[in-house]
Design an enzyme around this catalytic site. Sequence first.
Site, PDB file in Angstrom:
ATOM      1  N   LYS A   1       0.851  -1.183   0.000  1.00 50.80           N
ATOM      2  CA  LYS A   1       0.000   0.000   0.000  1.00 50.80           C
ATOM      3  C   LYS A   1       0.892   1.240   0.000  1.00 50.80           C
ATOM      4  O   LYS A   1       1.498   1.594   1.009  1.00 50.80           O
ATOM      5  CB  LYS A   1      -0.915   0.058   1.224  1.00 50.80           C
ATOM      6  CG  LYS A   1      -1.844   1.280   1.177  1.00 50.80           C
ATOM      7  CD  LYS A   1      -2.263   1.748   2.540  1.00 50.80           C
ATOM      8  CE  LYS A   1      -3.036   3.068   2.472  1.00 50.80           C
ATOM      9  NZ  LYS A   1      -2.218   4.202   1.940  1.00 50.80           N
TER      10      LYS A   1
ATOM     11  N   GLU B   1       9.176   1.635  11.260  1.00 52.10           N
ATOM     12  CA  GLU B   1      10.156   2.717  11.156  1.00 52.10           C
ATOM     13  C   GLU B   1       9.353   4.005  11.241  1.00 52.10           C
ATOM     14  O   GLU B   1       8.608   4.343  10.329  1.00 52.10           O
ATOM     15  CB  GLU B   1      10.945   2.627   9.851  1.00 52.10           C
ATOM     16  CG  GLU B   1      12.213   3.466   9.854  1.00 52.10           C
ATOM     17  CD  GLU B   1      12.012   4.819   9.213  1.00 52.10           C
ATOM     18  OE1 GLU B   1      11.801   5.786   9.977  1.00 52.10           O
ATOM     19  OE2 GLU B   1      12.067   4.915   7.981  1.00 52.10           O
TER      20      GLU B   1
ATOM     21  N   CYS C   1      12.414  11.598   7.868  1.00 55.55           N
ATOM     22  CA  CYS C   1      12.283  11.170   9.262  1.00 55.55           C
ATOM     23  C   CYS C   1      13.594  11.307  10.021  1.00 55.55           C
ATOM     24  O   CYS C   1      13.589  11.430  11.248  1.00 55.55           O
ATOM     25  CB  CYS C   1      11.774   9.739   9.324  1.00 55.55           C
ATOM     26  SG  CYS C   1      12.720   8.579   8.316  1.00 55.55           S
TER      27      CYS C   1
ATOM     28  N   GLU D   1       7.795  16.405  15.760  1.00 58.39           N
ATOM     29  CA  GLU D   1       8.268  16.253  14.389  1.00 58.39           C
ATOM     30  C   GLU D   1       7.462  17.155  13.459  1.00 58.39           C
ATOM     31  O   GLU D   1       6.266  16.980  13.279  1.00 58.39           O
ATOM     32  CB  GLU D   1       8.145  14.789  13.942  1.00 58.39           C
ATOM     33  CG  GLU D   1       8.792  14.524  12.606  1.00 58.39           C
ATOM     34  CD  GLU D   1       8.779  13.061  12.219  1.00 58.39           C
ATOM     35  OE1 GLU D   1       9.774  12.578  11.664  1.00 58.39           O
ATOM     36  OE2 GLU D   1       7.753  12.393  12.465  1.00 58.39           O
TER      37      GLU D   1
END
Length: 511
Positions: free
Chosen positions: A196, A270, A304, A405
């Site tokens: 996906k 992750e 990231c 973040e």
Amino acid sequence: MTQSQFTETTRENHQRAIDEATADVQFDAWIDGAAHTTAGGERFETCDPTVEEPITTVPRCDEDDVDAAVDAARNAFEGKWGDLTNSERSEAILDWADVLRDHSEELALLESLDTGKPLANAEYEVGKALDYIEYYAHVVRGEQGSQIPVADDAHAYATQEPYGVAGLIVPWNYPMILTSWKLGPALAAGNSVVLKPAENTPLTATRIAQLAEGILPDGTLNVVHGFGDEVGAPLTKHEGVDKLSFTGEDRTGEVVMKAAAEQITPVTLELGGKSPFVVFPDADLAEAAEIAADGIFYNTGQSCDAFSRTVVHESIHDEFLDLFIEEAATREVGDPLRDSTDFGPLASEQQFEKVREYVEVGKEAGATLAYGGEPADLAGDDEGWFVEPTIFDDVDNDMRIAQEEIFGPVASVITFEDYEEAIEIANDVDFGLASGVATRDLSLAHRAADDIDAGTVWVNQYGRLVPGTAFGGFKRSGIGRECAKETLKKYQQTKTVNVALDDPELRPRDE
């Protein structure tokens, strides 16, 4: 199509690129070796963030389509794909990678249009993605079982077997690379796959599946498009999925992990990061400033592992900040299809608004906006989700811009007085994905690498990842490692066989 061919206006460049990238290609889902559309024919647009115009449409899949993809993957695993030896599987993957390399320019153009990243970056990333796929195809050829000495009257050995059907969910910031980090080991280990891609960057996933036709057995690689609650959720909780791997932000990772727990499905995660780059007083400051800029401004900060916290010794702060600002000013913001562009748009309006909101959060908290912070002015062109490279100074590590973040080109400069404070600041976040250190002192570099709680520590550099080096996080940055030889084991399960041995007895040959 190369960057040197894009010499017209931004809108003209992108319309020409879209026409070329989508000519004679239908971007459907891919299930059981064929194009697949939904029962009701529902589709949604994927847009070019540079000009805010649709590129094409893809099917809006749902739980029924996920079921079909999982069934196809199961049949492939229990059939032709599962019957292949390691060497045969390796050869098939390498043949597929050869075809992908032949189409690398096409894939890079799709990646650039879909994400907004400079075409030169997309070309580099497509090449790196194929390196990872080829790496695992080679590694699996050397896979061996093990024999365990247990007793004189027994023979025990262990073998590695694939789980079966692997569900892989990838984000929108690095579609090709992050897909390869999962597809490479999953397929090489012998699993079949349901992939996906992110709903706003679905195009390269479709194309690489199409290019596997006639090489990988039908059902080996399946792609389903759609939104998290309509496709992602059914995939993560599907009883026919034997292994899950997810890359994305940490809160979604929690949801994936809970869904996996219901089926006791092994999962690799992750997740996010808030990576520190610690600049010690002996560092080469010009080099450190360039590394800091690369670490937060590459991919418009949508990484990231971005160096979003620059932790600088107080004695060099002023000089370093001036150099950091100079580096930020050299990043040319513009059309990703042009040669001169370093810095494209953010990938979506949602991300643009999020970054703008965090800039205001930083100001309200008392941080000093040292550079940028505004929508980028592209010679009067107000199209696209462009923002300036942004640097905040006078940041306290407990401010939201230092803890949360942002996923954009926003750097927070934080000062420290001594080594202990530097390490305390570096570790004082919920994440632990990556980090960096700038110093000429090798002993100091090794000590800091030991003391920083992060899965990766880069010394006097940023972002160097090659096949074979493990990548993954501590704390809320995830579970498991990607990119390394050990990753193959995450897509396999161990079987131990223990055979009783009778006392030696010579039997006469049958007449």
